[in-house]
Design an enzyme around this catalytic site. Structure first.
Site, PDB file in Angstrom:
ATOM      1  N   CYS A   1       0.805  -1.228   0.000  1.00  0.00           N
ATOM      2  CA  CYS A   1       0.000   0.000   0.000  1.00  0.00           C
ATOM      3  C   CYS A   1       0.836   1.274   0.000  1.00  0.00           C
ATOM      4  O   CYS A   1       0.521   2.238  -0.690  1.00  0.00           O
ATOM      5  CB  CYS A   1      -0.935  -0.003   1.204  1.00  0.00           C
ATOM      6  SG  CYS A   1      -1.933  -1.486   1.357  1.00  0.00           S
TER       7      CYS A   1
ATOM      8  N   SER B   1     -13.908  -4.726   6.877  1.00  0.00           N
ATOM      9  CA  SER B   1     -13.122  -4.211   5.761  1.00  0.00           C
ATOM     10  C   SER B   1     -14.056  -3.593   4.736  1.00  0.00           C
ATOM     11  O   SER B   1     -15.231  -3.960   4.635  1.00  0.00           O
ATOM     12  CB  SER B   1     -12.341  -5.366   5.120  1.00  0.00           C
ATOM     13  OG  SER B   1     -11.883  -5.007   3.846  1.00  0.00           O
TER      14      SER B   1
END
Length: 557
Positions: free
Chosen positions: A52, A473
């Site tokens: 990320c 999530s």
């Protein structure tokens, strides 16, 4: 009165009395000329453990080049980050939400400690994005947020993959739908390089929402992490922060009630992550702007779903960019009267001005017109009731099931629930209850993607419901209620649920109820004893003592 570009740094480096500070700064490469210019913090959270934020060092160099070209002196600052995707399903996932506060604290400390005049915060993984915005709101220094971008989709048997496919593949393999070799092939293909998880999960939801809030330049969030354009965007960001500094544009002037509503509208119109509730409540708290959990339901109810994005839709984040990106989304909503167009952004231009020249790729159907909306209302719903008197969050963008009534299957932690799903002991019609995973109880409010994806992978996504005082999530889909408040660790009604109790979800009436008498719930809670804390020292213990409930954004103040 003109804004002084060196409004803070002069106390650090000017005059004979600051010779020692200048001497040490020169030892790491700065010159006397550098120290006569505005000092700009370029903060990021590069870490060598996940994709990320893996491009942050390079982006920091490009932002710094822009700062220098525009007459400033950039100084790089690094902080931590925790990968939700990697830590998911383990004790380490408790560190994720805690890291939001730690990252904001780190940026605040460095900004104060080095008397920076302005700030660029480069963000990537889920918690780094709200953390960066929260730090700007606290500091109220000229600054902005730059998202490092989404990962490109993986390819497997002719279809696009995201990390969601891997999590759901675990459930498919456990149910015998695919082989272990096929699961490994999906695992190998899903994440091809740097970038945050590749659909409208939490990272992309928050990154696009911050453009609509105005803290990030419009059109920058949807450009992928490995896209050739990202470097020039970073350099222009460095130039922009110097303009922001000279004009004295401050974050708290940008983060208004209307700006936060625009952020909610962005998330609701794209089927975004339920975590946007937690994070925008926290940002509002830092900025001193009134915002309530019920505002999300009200605004979502008035917002059409026009982004056909995964996990509920068909497309990944980079498809949104190719279609026309956030400017096209904003223009669609503005033209329909669904957005506050006069909200000012960090560029000095309004949302309406920033989106006026939006371009649409002919034939795209990623961002549909409002009059052909995928749904007439957005994806974020707040339920209340005897099980969640202070509220819980559910996303309905990706499914049509609006009610469910079934027996509770009660688990005191995520691992036990995952074992039950993997062991095929959850049945159609059940309501999975996972408690003691809230902000205090976890502590840290773990996400439950491992469990929710395994349910979908096992073929139970349309027949089982789940509720938790933890989080989900952005990749979660199905009838799943998170952020149940009050949480079990403080004696919320979720602590009173017993195996086999009947629980009902009623989305049209915004209810989540335990179908037993109120007197019985009260009696059970009167006999309830708080579980011992999971941690008695260190960062987790401090967090558990300080953190608020999810209905207030799980802030530590």
């Amino acid at each position: 009165m003109p804004f002084d570009p060196r409004h803070r740094s002069h106390v650090l480096v000017d005059g004979p009395g600051r010779a020692a500070a200048r001497s040490q700064l020169k030892s790491v490469g700065f010159t006397s000329d550098d120290l006569k210019k505005p000092l700009v913090m370029v903060a990021h959270s590069w870490i060598g453990t996940m994709p990320c934020n893996f491009s942050h060092r390079q982006l920091a160099a490009e932002v710094s080049a822009g700062v220098r070209a525009a007459g400033g002196t950039p100084m790089e600052v690094n902080t931590v980050s925790i990968s939700d995707g990697i830590s998911m399903g383990t004790e380490g996932m408790k560190a994720s939400l805690v890291s939001r506060e730690l990252i904001a604290d780190s940026i605040e400390l460095a900004a104060v400690g080095y008397s920076f005049d302005a700030v660029v915060v480069i963000v990537g993984c889920d918690k780094t994005i709200p953390a960066g915005a929260m730090a700007l709101a606290r500091l109220n220094l000229p600054g902005l947020v730059l998202y490092s971008g989404s990962i490109a989709p993986g390819k497997y048997k002719g279809r696009d993959l995201t990390i969601q496919d891997v999590f759901e593949g675990v459930g498919e393999e456990a149910a015998g739908k695919i082989t272990e070799e096929e699961l490994i092939a999906i695992e190998d293909a899903a994440c091809p390089g740097a970038g945050a998880c590749g659909a409208q999960y939490t990272a992309n939801t928050m990154a696009t929402a911050l453009e609509f809030v105005g803290l990030s330049p419009m059109g920058t969030a949807t450009i992928g992490a490995t896209d050739d354009r990202k470097g020039s965007v970073a350099e222009r960001t460095g130039e922009l922060v110097m303009e922001v500094l000279r004009e004295g544009r401050l974050p708290r002037d940008i983060i208004t009630r209307e700006a936060l509503e625009n952020g909610i509208i962005c998330a609701a119109s794209t089927g975004g992550s339920t975590n946007v509730v937690l994070h925008l409540l926290a940002l509002a708290a830092e900025a001193g702007v009134p915002l309530d959990i019920d505002d999300f339901d009200r605004i979502s109810e008035a917002t059409p779903l026009v982004g056909d994005l995964r996990p509920g839709g068909r497309y990944v984040a980079l498809d949104m960019d190719r279609a026309g990106g956030t400017p096209l989304l904003a223009k669609r909503l503005l033209d329909a009267g669904k957005l506050h167009g006069d909200v000012m952004t960090v560029t000095g231009r309004t949302i309406a001005q920033e989106s006026a020249n939006a371009t649409e790729t002919p034939g795209q159907d990623v961002i549909v017109p409002v009059d052909h909306a995928l749904k007439q209302t957005g994806g974020l719903v707040i339920l209340k009731g005897s099980l969640a008197p202070q509220g819980c969050v559910i996303k309905v963008a990706g499914h049509e099931r609006l009610t469910h009534r079934g027996p509770a299957r009660v688990f005191e932690r995520e691992e036990d629930a995952f074992a039950a799903v993997s062991g095929n002991t959850i049945n159609a019609g059940d309501v999975v209850v996972i408690r003691n995973e809230g902000p205090k109880g976890g502590p840290g409010m773990r996400e439950m993607l491992g469990v929710t994806a395994a349910l979908v992978g096992a073929g139970l996504g349309e027949s089982v419901a789940l509720l938790t005082d933890g989080r989900f999530s952005g990749a979660t889909r199905g009838l799943m209620a998170g952020h149940v408040a009050p949480e079990a660790a403080v004696g919320g009604p979720i602590a009173a649920v017993r195996e086999g109790d009947i629980i009902s979800f009623d989305i049209p009436n915004r209810r989540l109820d335990l179908d037993i008498a109120a007197e019985e719930i009260a009696q059970r809670l009167a006999n309830w004893q708080a579980p011992p804390p999971s941690y008695t020292r260190g960062v987790f213990a401090k967090y558990a003592k300080l953190v608020s409930g999810a209905e207030r954004g799980a802030v530590t103040s």
